[in-house]
Each structure stands twice: as C-alpha cells, then as structure tokens.
Design a protein around this motif. Sequence first.
Motif, short mmCIF file in Angstrom:
data_model
loop_
_atom_site.label_atom_id
_atom_site.label_comp_id
_atom_site.label_asym_id
_atom_site.label_seq_id
_atom_site.Cartn_x
_atom_site.Cartn_y
_atom_site.Cartn_z
N ILE A 234 77.76 -65.90 -3.69
CA ILE A 234 76.88 -66.61 -4.64
C ILE A 234 77.00 -68.10 -4.82
O ILE A 234 76.33 -68.84 -4.46
CB ILE A 234 76.56 -66.16 -6.09
CG1 ILE A 234 76.17 -64.10 -5.94
CG2 ILE A 234 75.57 -66.86 -6.73
CD1 ILE A 234 76.35 -63.36 -6.89
N GLU A 235 78.66 -68.24 -5.32
CA GLU A 235 78.29 -69.45 -5.36
C GLU A 235 78.92 -70.84 -4.02
O GLU A 235 77.83 -72.28 -3.99
CB GLU A 235 80.07 -70.04 -6.54
CG GLU A 235 80.64 -69.00 -7.76
CD GLU A 235 79.44 -69.44 -8.96
OE1 GLU A 235 79.19 -70.60 -8.37
OE2 GLU A 235 79.38 -68.84 -9.75
N LEU A 236 79.25 -70.60 -3.25
CA LEU A 236 79.52 -71.01 -1.91
C LEU A 236 77.21 -70.85 -1.69
O LEU A 236 77.59 -72.43 -1.09
CB LEU A 236 79.84 -70.21 -0.50
CG LEU A 236 80.45 -70.59 0.13
CD1 LEU A 236 81.34 -71.59 0.49
CD2 LEU A 236 80.35 -69.56 1.62
N GLN A 237 76.87 -70.36 -1.37
CA GLN A 237 75.66 -70.33 -1.22
C GLN A 237 74.71 -71.56 -2.06
O GLN A 237 73.87 -72.08 -1.22
CB GLN A 237 74.55 -69.43 -1.42
CG GLN A 237 73.33 -68.98 -0.60
CD GLN A 237 73.40 -69.35 0.96
OE1 GLN A 237 74.33 -69.02 1.31
NE2 GLN A 237 72.67 -70.60 1.73
N ASP A 238 75.31 -71.68 -3.37
CA ASP A 238 74.68 -72.34 -4.03
C ASP A 238 75.45 -73.71 -4.92
O ASP A 238 74.78 -74.59 -5.33
CB ASP A 238 74.31 -72.09 -5.74
CG ASP A 238 73.50 -71.99 -7.23
OD1 ASP A 238 72.62 -72.95 -6.26
OD2 ASP A 238 73.92 -72.70 -8.14
N GLY A 239 75.71 -73.96 -3.56
CA GLY A 239 76.86 -75.36 -3.33
C GLY A 239 77.92 -74.94 -4.40
O GLY A 239 78.44 -76.72 -4.56
N SER A 240 79.16 -74.79 -4.80
CA SER A 240 79.61 -74.38 -6.11
C SER A 240 80.72 -74.27 -5.37
O SER A 240 81.57 -73.24 -5.54
CB SER A 240 79.54 -73.67 -7.33
OG SER A 240 78.72 -73.83 -7.78
N LEU A 241 81.19 -75.04 -4.90
CA LEU A 241 82.45 -75.03 -3.08
C LEU A 241 82.96 -74.68 -4.26
O LEU A 241 84.23 -73.66 -3.55
CB LEU A 241 82.43 -76.48 -2.40
CG LEU A 241 81.38 -75.99 -1.80
CD1 LEU A 241 81.73 -77.44 -1.16
CD2 LEU A 241 81.19 -75.57 -1.16
#
Length: 926
Positions: free
Chosen positions: A313-320
């Motif tokens: 979820i974080e990866l897809q939302d750009g929260s690397l």
Amino acid sequence: MNATRISGLRHTLAVVVCSTLLSACVNNDPEARIAAGKKYLDRSEFGSAVIEFKGALQKNDQSPEARLLLGKALLSNGDPVAAAIELNKASALKVPDDQVIPSLARALLLGGQASKLTSLYAETRLADPAAIADLKLTLALASSTTGNRELTEKALAQSLAANPDYTAARVLQARLLASDGKFDQAGDVVSQALGRTPRDLEALQLQAELLWHVKGMKKESEKIFLEILAIDKKNVAAHSSLISMSLQGNDIPGMRAGVQRLKAVLPRHPQTRFVEAQLAFVERDFKKARELAQILMQSAPEHLGTLLLAASIELQDGSLLQAESLLSKAIRIDPKAATPRQLLAKTHLRSGQPTKALQVLKPLIEAKGADIETIAMAAEALLQTGDIGRSESLFRQAEKANPDDPRLKSASALARISLGQVDAGMNDLANIAASDKSSFADLALISTRLSRNEFDQALVAANGLLKKSPENTAALTMRARVHAARDDLASARTDLGKALSLEPAYFPAASLLAAIDFKQGKPDDAKRRLQSILSKDPRAYPAAIALADLGDKVGDPPTFALGVLADAIKASPSESSLRLRLVEHHLRNKDTRAALDAAQAGNAAAPESQELLDALGRAQMATGDLQQAINTFRRLAGANPQSALPHLRLNDAYSAMRNRAAAETSLKKALSLQPELPEAQRRLVNSALADNRPKDALIVAREIQKQRPRDEAGYLMEGDIHLRMKNTDAAIAAFNAGVLRAKSTPIAIQLHATLINSGKVAAANQFASTWEKEGNSDTRFDAHLASLAILRRNDAEAVKRLTRVVAAQPGNPVATNNLAMLLLDTGAAGALEYAEKANSLLPNQPAFMDTWARALAVANQLPKALEMQKAAVSRAPEELSLRLTLAKIALKAGDKELARGELEKLKKQGARFAGQAEVSALLKSI
C-alpha cells in the motif's frame, strides 16, 4: 376495571415477572452459562459462545473451565490475541497442559508470533496423544512460516507418530510434497485423508488448491470451495480462496461480492479486514486500505502477510520510506522469504538506490534456483549501476530453465556484446525490445548504448520505451538521462518534470534534476531542490545524503554536511546509510574522535549493519586503537564468514602494527574465500615485493593471468615487478603479452612509456602508430600522448590530442582545464571558454579557478579576474603560485598596492618559493 380483570392482569404480570426472574436466575448460573456456551460451540456459533463464557466468568472469574472455553471460542471466532490472553489465564488456573497448550500454541501462531511459539513449546512434553499431535502440528506450521524446513519435517513426523490418522497433519504433509513439486504424491495423500474423513475442510481446501494452481481446473476447484462453505459458511480459507480467484482473474465485482459474503458471516475476523484492505488497495482507495492494515498490525504486529500488504500500500502510494521500514521488519521476521526481499528491492530501485537493492537480493541470488523475478530485478539494479557484465552472468543462471523468456534472451544479447559481437547483440536487443511488452530489453539496450557513448541510438531506444509506457516515471527518467548525456538539458528537464508530476516522491528524477542544476552552474538551485524534498519528508534520507555530497562538491565548510546529516539522523535514527555517511564525513575531515563516536552510536542504533561494524573498525584504526580494530574486524568476519572484506581490513590493521606475517595470512584467507579478488592479489604482490620476494610476487601475477587472461591486472603487475627488478626487457615482454591478449589501454600506455624511458623511442613511436591504426586508441591514450607532447614542447600535438579528449569526454573537468591552460600558454583562442566549462564541471577548485582568472585577464575582464583569483587564494592560501597570479592580474588591473602586498608575502618565503626571480622583477617594475 373490575376485580376479575385486575386479578387476571396481576396473574399475567406475575407469570411474566416470574418467567423473567427465572430466566435471569438461569442465565446468572455459571454452570448453566457454560453449558449454553458449549452448545453454541457445537453449532459453530462462536460469537454467542463467547458471550456465554464471559457471562460465566463475571460470576466466577476463577473458573478454569470457563476461562479455557472462552479462549477456545475466541480462537475459533478469529481473535487469536484475546484468545492467548484467556488461555494463559486458564493455564495459571491450573488447567492441565494437555488441554490448554495446544490451543495456546495455535493462538500464538495465528497471532503472527511463530518465533515466540517455537521458543516456548518446542521442548514441551504432553501425555495425551491427541494433544501431542495437535501441538506438534502447530510447531510444524510455525517452523514452515519461518522457512525452517528441517524443524517443520521433524515436528510433523512427531505429530503423525502420535496420531497417524490425524488429517490436519496429513494435509501439511501433502502441502510440503506440493512445495517440492511432487504434486501427484500430494494429491494421493489428500485423497487418502478424504477417504477417512470425507468432510474434512482442510483436506478439501488443499484438494481444491491443487486442482486450481497445479492443474488449472478453476471451475472444479471453485465447486469444492463452495462445497466447503455449504458445510461451514464461516470457513475463512474457502472464502479467501474464492476472493483470490476473483482477484487473479481481474474480476473486481466478483472480488467485491466475495468480500461482502465473508463480512456477512465474520465481520470482525482479521481475514475479513485483510481482504477488505486488499479490495481497497485494488480499487486504489489507499486511505481505507492503510487504515485497515494499521488495525491488522495492531492485533498481529509480526504477521508477514499483513506487513507485506501494508508495505505494498505504501509503495503504491509513493510512501517509499514507510514501505522500506515495513519490509525491513518483514525480512527480520522471515529472512529467507523471497517476496519481502523482492518488494524491498523494488522500493530501493524506485528511490534510486540500486546498490541497496542488490544487497537485499543477494541471499536470493546466491540460493539455488533463484526465480526469474529476482534475477530480473537484480539485473535491473546492475544495469542502473552500469555493470552490464554482472547482469549478463545473472541471466545465464536461469537461461536453461526459461529459454523463451525475453529477459533471458536479452542476457544472451548482452553476452554477445561482451564478446565483441556488438552489432549482432545490439540488433538482438532491439528486436526483443520491439516484440516484448516488458521494459527489460529496452533498459538493457539504452544502458548499453549509453555505456558506449552512442547517445543518438540510446535516444531512439528510450523513445521506444516511452511508446510502450508513456507515463512511466522510470522510463521518463531514463530518457532524461540520455538527454543529459547528449547535453540536451532542456529536454532532460522536461522529462523529469513530467516524471515528478506523475510521482512527486520519485527520488531518481529529483536527484537527476539537482545534478543538472549543478552541471549548469546552479549549485544553489540544486541545494534548494534537495532541501525541498527534505522539508516535505525529513525521512527522505537519500536526499539528505545527496545534499551532503553536494555541499562537499561545491566546497561548503564541513559544518554544512554535518548539519544535514545530523538532522536526517534525527528523523531516521535507525537508517544505517546516514550513520555510515556521517562516519565517512568525519574520517574525510580527519576528525577521528568524532568518527569513532559516530561509529559507536551507529552500531548501537543499527547493530545488524555490517557496514557500520566495518566503519567502527576503520574509525578505531584512525584513532590508533589497532588492537580494538582487530577485534572489531574479527567480529565482522564472524558475522559474515563468506566475505573476504573483513580479512582485507585485518590486513590493514596488521600492516599498521608492522606484523607482516599476520598481514599476509589475512590476505591468503581473503583469497581462499574469493580466489580472484583483485585487491587481495595486488596486496599480496606488494607484500612479497616488500619482503624482497619477487619470485613469489611473479607467481601471483601469473596466476591472475591464468584466471583472467583478458584482464589487464596480471600483465600490469608482472611488468611492474620486472621494472622494480631493473629487468626492462622482461617488463616490455610482459606488457607486450598483455597488449596482445587483453587489448588494454592502460597496458598500452605502460608499454609505450617503458619503451620511451628505456631509450627505445623509435619502437615506442612504431607501437603508438600501430595501436592507433588498429583502432585501439581511446581518450586515455590520447591524454598520455598529450602529456608527452607537452614535455617535448610540441604544443600543437598536445592541443590536438587534448581537444580530442575533451570532445569525447565533455564532462572531463581535468582534461578541459588542461586544454585551457595549454591554450593560454600558447596564446591560442578558446582558453576562456574551456576554463569556464572546467569550473562549471567542478566548481571551487583553486587550480581551476586560477586558470579561469588567467583566461579572464587575457580577455581583459580584469575585475572578474581579480575576484576569481582572490577567491582561489582564500581557498588555498598556502598555494604560493596562486598569489603570484593574483599579483600579476592586480598589476594589469592597475592595483599596485594589492600586487606589492602579494609579492612581498612571496618574497618572505625565500627558497620555499621557486619563482623568486620573477617576484623580484615584478617588484622592481612597480
């Protein structure tokens, strides 16, 4: 109202009251509530059972039976955390271990605490065979989740020994067979289990999974899943499988309906929340998906599936950075699992850290049978670092098993290129890129073109990649790199701007923009760009490291980088790369005490980091604590027994202690681990030469030639050994052999220089002419011949060759500055242009600033020339030649006072400054 009716109403009221009181009386009897709860359990009405058992405990909270049954009901109702609490209380109330421990173990397993379960109950002894079988099966399941196959099989065997007909254990046995690819045997075990217990839900579940995943019989497997739900409408596994089936088929409405079915029967079950989060993720409702994932992590903080979902979820939302934190935790829980490592590598690639991606993937690559996804990701990381050779070797690992995979075909093309079949390999890559929907062949083609300085062809390949995915941030950034290489910085900025509009957190694009700012002489803009990233997210540590590096490049005082790193460490205290950069900062600035403090703090914050352990040893060496450094490097060797690096470090430490025997032993240990390690081989040669053992040194050099006949290192070493022994002819023979076999420019330069130095000028000239005619010459050979031309006062030849070097390497600041100096000395045009370019490529270097100031003075731009030379002197006040230039420019500008002051300072230096004759002449002229 008459008396009869009143009497009747009173009688009715009395009956109602009596009935109510009787009900209350019955419900408040703990034994009656326990009995009621058991009936609910028998009917699988677990929520109602929980209510009854809680009611019983309200009247008697010391009831062992009620506490045990409440724990089991909570476990069946999908609340393993609460179940574990109640079961522990039951154990404290002296419920026999045979009754409580199997359920407590299962609660820990379902709560994501497999490691804790194993440590608590691996050696527990029970008496009842059924209880033993149950506990050992749970231990087997726990070991399987952590990837420990040996312990899984041992516990499973113990479970089946206690109860050979235990269907749940047979199901696990079948799953292990299936994981080994023994699908027919797995199917036989399941069929036998169903023959004994035809309605066993776990066996039916596995039978359906085998039909679905192995035989592709989706309809047949779906029928069995529905059969399971007809028997048990709350069966989580069957619900989840049907939902996964919809997801796999991209049937989002079907997935939505499946989630609603599960939610109707188990609204608060963790799996319900899990599939809800999956659905929200698929529907790109990242806010809802994140909220559900956080609830799941609160109840089961170490559940691997939840961590992976939350990270996705974080990866897809750009929260690397958040994704990186979650995935790092997942890897700590299960270091052998492939998926978390692949996702973390993907995160590192998106944040522009290919080296970290390779480090994460290393255990998977080194394991037997690495899958194609892992290999492709590692190869992509290697391509980002420009290491085409290693990426090619990775693909060869999987080529036999997957000969039709486009990525493996790309590897074959890269292999052809590395063997010199450039045109054929490039054509293969272009054809694969044109026919394959994925981007790997495109990336390989672009990277290869860039490495060969074929910028126009690289642009064509980059355009082809963008046609496939016009809004792909990585593809836009790759094309921007090509534009930047072609010096088309405006187009590069356009692509990078679009990439960042699509994905504002994509660091590779932001860092490349900052690099372009720097290249265009706008270091302040580059700083602001990186500072903007940090102001939005102080945890964006790659931006902090880039900003610290930029400060060092532009000549900022050390306190700038120190402040940036300190702030970043506050925001990300466990990020080892920040702490490592801080140690390097202090070591570079000779502040050894601060380096040691930073390394010690880093090891405390990130004790698992081998890089920081290595940095601690180096800091201890820098402070002179050599014995402590040796202890640290030994710890490093113990933590990574297959690595040669700790033994190279031990070699450094023993060498500093002048313990040459121990130093050489360390080198031999490094080579036993990595027989072709160039650095260890080079040091071993130097060690032998230092001990006056040239024959031993020659043995090493010739072994390198056997190991790597196309590598220049062995021939250069042998030639150097012969030169130290004053055997020039043998050195020339060694260099000649290297030129023939390795076609190496460094060997060609050494051969040419050795011929010149030995007086064989005609042979040297003949070799240079042949070398160039055969098309072997490159910018390094041009630079070598330019240096010789300068020494011979052949300025025209030197200018010609340096011009070629700069044309081929427009980003080479040293060559550009040298060309400017040569043009100044000969009075030729163009010096100012090249001097400005050199300073834009590498700002704030006093020697370059001196050249620029001289060129400005020749062009009569005297105020700017004076300003530039004053700045050069302030940066290197001990470099006396800079003061002489300043005095000359001041005289030309009419500032006699400044000129006299600088010349008087030089005069006081006496013999320390070789140009005293010129100083005296200039003072007389004032």
